[in-house]
Design a protein around this motif. Structure first.
Motif, short mmCIF file in Angstrom:
data_model
loop_
_atom_site.label_atom_id
_atom_site.label_comp_id
_atom_site.label_asym_id
_atom_site.label_seq_id
_atom_site.Cartn_x
_atom_site.Cartn_y
_atom_site.Cartn_z
N VAL A 116 0.74 -1.10 0.07
CA VAL A 116 0.01 -0.12 0.21
C VAL A 116 0.90 1.23 -0.02
O VAL A 116 1.75 1.29 1.02
CB VAL A 116 -0.80 -0.06 1.45
CG1 VAL A 116 -1.85 1.25 1.22
CG2 VAL A 116 -1.71 -1.11 1.41
N HIS A 117 0.53 2.18 -0.76
CA HIS A 117 1.34 3.45 -1.00
C HIS A 117 0.62 4.65 -0.84
O HIS A 117 -0.65 4.66 -1.52
CB HIS A 117 2.08 3.46 -2.17
CG HIS A 117 3.08 2.16 -2.54
ND1 HIS A 117 4.23 2.26 -2.00
CD2 HIS A 117 2.80 0.91 -3.25
CE1 HIS A 117 4.89 1.20 -2.34
NE2 HIS A 117 3.98 0.29 -3.09
N LEU A 118 1.07 5.59 -0.25
CA LEU A 118 0.50 6.83 0.00
C LEU A 118 1.07 7.85 -0.71
O LEU A 118 2.51 8.02 -0.45
CB LEU A 118 0.24 7.18 1.56
CG LEU A 118 -0.49 8.50 1.84
CD1 LEU A 118 -1.78 8.80 1.48
CD2 LEU A 118 -0.22 8.87 3.33
N ASN A 127 -3.13 12.96 -0.54
CA ASN A 127 -3.38 11.60 0.09
C ASN A 127 -3.99 10.44 -0.63
O ASN A 127 -4.51 9.80 -0.47
CB ASN A 127 -3.96 11.75 1.17
CG ASN A 127 -3.20 12.47 2.38
OD1 ASN A 127 -2.11 12.93 2.13
ND2 ASN A 127 -4.04 13.19 3.25
N ILE A 129 -4.01 6.99 -2.60
CA ILE A 129 -3.62 5.74 -2.16
C ILE A 129 -3.58 4.72 -3.30
O ILE A 129 -4.61 4.61 -4.29
CB ILE A 129 -4.68 5.17 -1.10
CG1 ILE A 129 -4.63 5.95 -0.07
CG2 ILE A 129 -4.25 3.74 -0.90
CD1 ILE A 129 -5.69 5.39 0.99
N THR A 130 -2.59 4.18 -3.57
CA THR A 130 -2.49 3.01 -4.55
C THR A 130 -2.06 1.67 -3.97
O THR A 130 -1.20 1.54 -2.70
CB THR A 130 -1.44 3.42 -5.55
OG1 THR A 130 0.05 3.42 -4.79
CG2 THR A 130 -1.73 4.82 -6.19
N GLU A 139 -5.29 2.70 -8.28
CA GLU A 139 -5.70 3.50 -7.26
C GLU A 139 -6.93 2.70 -6.53
O GLU A 139 -7.68 1.80 -6.97
CB GLU A 139 -6.26 4.71 -7.73
CG GLU A 139 -7.55 4.60 -8.43
CD GLU A 139 -8.14 6.03 -8.95
OE1 GLU A 139 -9.36 6.07 -9.39
OE2 GLU A 139 -7.16 6.87 -9.18
N ARG A 149 -8.98 9.35 3.19
CA ARG A 149 -7.96 8.56 2.62
C ARG A 149 -7.06 8.22 3.75
O ARG A 149 -6.29 7.37 3.75
CB ARG A 149 -7.42 9.10 1.42
CG ARG A 149 -8.58 9.07 0.22
CD ARG A 149 -7.82 9.46 -0.99
NE ARG A 149 -7.59 10.84 -0.94
CZ ARG A 149 -8.34 11.90 -1.41
NH1 ARG A 149 -9.75 11.63 -1.85
NH2 ARG A 149 -7.97 13.27 -1.55
N LEU A 150 -6.34 9.13 4.29
CA LEU A 150 -5.58 8.86 5.28
C LEU A 150 -5.79 8.25 6.37
O LEU A 150 -4.88 7.23 6.62
CB LEU A 150 -5.40 10.50 6.07
CG LEU A 150 -3.72 10.59 6.65
CD1 LEU A 150 -2.73 10.24 5.69
CD2 LEU A 150 -3.56 11.70 7.19
N TYR A 153 -5.63 4.53 4.52
CA TYR A 153 -4.46 4.13 4.32
C TYR A 153 -3.47 3.33 5.60
O TYR A 153 -3.19 2.51 5.31
CB TYR A 153 -3.53 5.36 4.06
CG TYR A 153 -2.08 5.01 3.94
CD1 TYR A 153 -1.57 4.24 2.77
CD2 TYR A 153 -0.97 5.46 4.99
CE1 TYR A 153 0.10 3.99 2.96
CE2 TYR A 153 0.46 5.09 4.96
CZ TYR A 153 0.69 4.45 3.80
OH TYR A 153 1.95 3.93 3.94
N LYS A 157 -2.85 -0.49 5.58
CA LYS A 157 -1.62 -1.13 5.47
C LYS A 157 -1.59 -2.22 6.90
O LYS A 157 -0.91 -3.05 6.35
CB LYS A 157 -0.75 0.10 5.80
CG LYS A 157 0.86 -0.12 5.78
CD LYS A 157 1.37 1.12 5.46
CE LYS A 157 2.91 0.87 5.44
NZ LYS A 157 3.28 0.68 4.16
#
Length: 166
Positions: A116-118, A127, A129-130, A139, A149-150, A153, A157
């Motif tokens: 998971v990437h922010l 913010n 997310i992918t 995405e 989204r934060l 994330y 994760k």
């Protein structure tokens, strides 16, 4: 939050599902109340003009305004009919996105390789997310609010690593 974990507490389970959808500030039942209140407010000036020729001159304009508002809100509803479902089991991750026009987009990857990437500033939204796994990066939750989204994330994760998303 406009997303839901299934099961609610996947503390001890490796299989779980995440469903995400856009936030609706005007629900369908409230839409009816809003349109009724709008019709009532539009009718107030017309009441004082009843019995005159002017009411017949203004009535088409009020009708076009009411029809335009009704149409615009319905188009907004149709464009917001997005659903993303991330289904994860012991070995794989599967993301399905149902778009407003009915088409589906799917992504599969081995759970072990999913990360998971922010992207705080680099994506199309703040913010961003992918999920990266297999041969592509996709995405997830781009329609959510920045703070949602934060929060997503962090939960995502932990859930991908096998910890509890709560």
């Amino acid at each position: 939050m406009p997303y839901q974990w299934t099961p609610d507490h996947p503390d001890t389970q490796t299989d779980w599902q995440l469903s995400l959808w856009p936030y609706r500030s005007l629900l369908r039942k409230d839409f009816v109340l809003f349109m009724g209140a709008t019709a009532a407010l539009v009718a107030l000036p017309l009441i004082s003009l009843l019995g005159t020729v002017i009411v017949w001159a203004l009535l088409p304009f009020f009708g076009v305004m009411f029809w335009g508002l009704w149409t615009a809100i319905n188009i907004s509803y149709k464009r917001g009919e997005v659903l993303e479902e991330l289904v994860v089991d012991e070995t794989s991750a599967h993301l399905i996105r149902y778009n407003p026009k009915g088409e589906r987009q799917e992504w599969h990857a081995n759970r072990y390789w999913v990360t998971v990437h922010l992207h705080p500033r680099g994506g199309p939204v703040e913010n961003y997310i992918t999920l990266r796994g297999g041969d592509r990066e996709v995405e997830i939750g781009a329609f959510l609010d920045v703070s949602e989204r934060l929060a997503l994330y962090g939960d995502l994760k932990r859930a991908i690593r096998g910890d509890s998303p709560r």
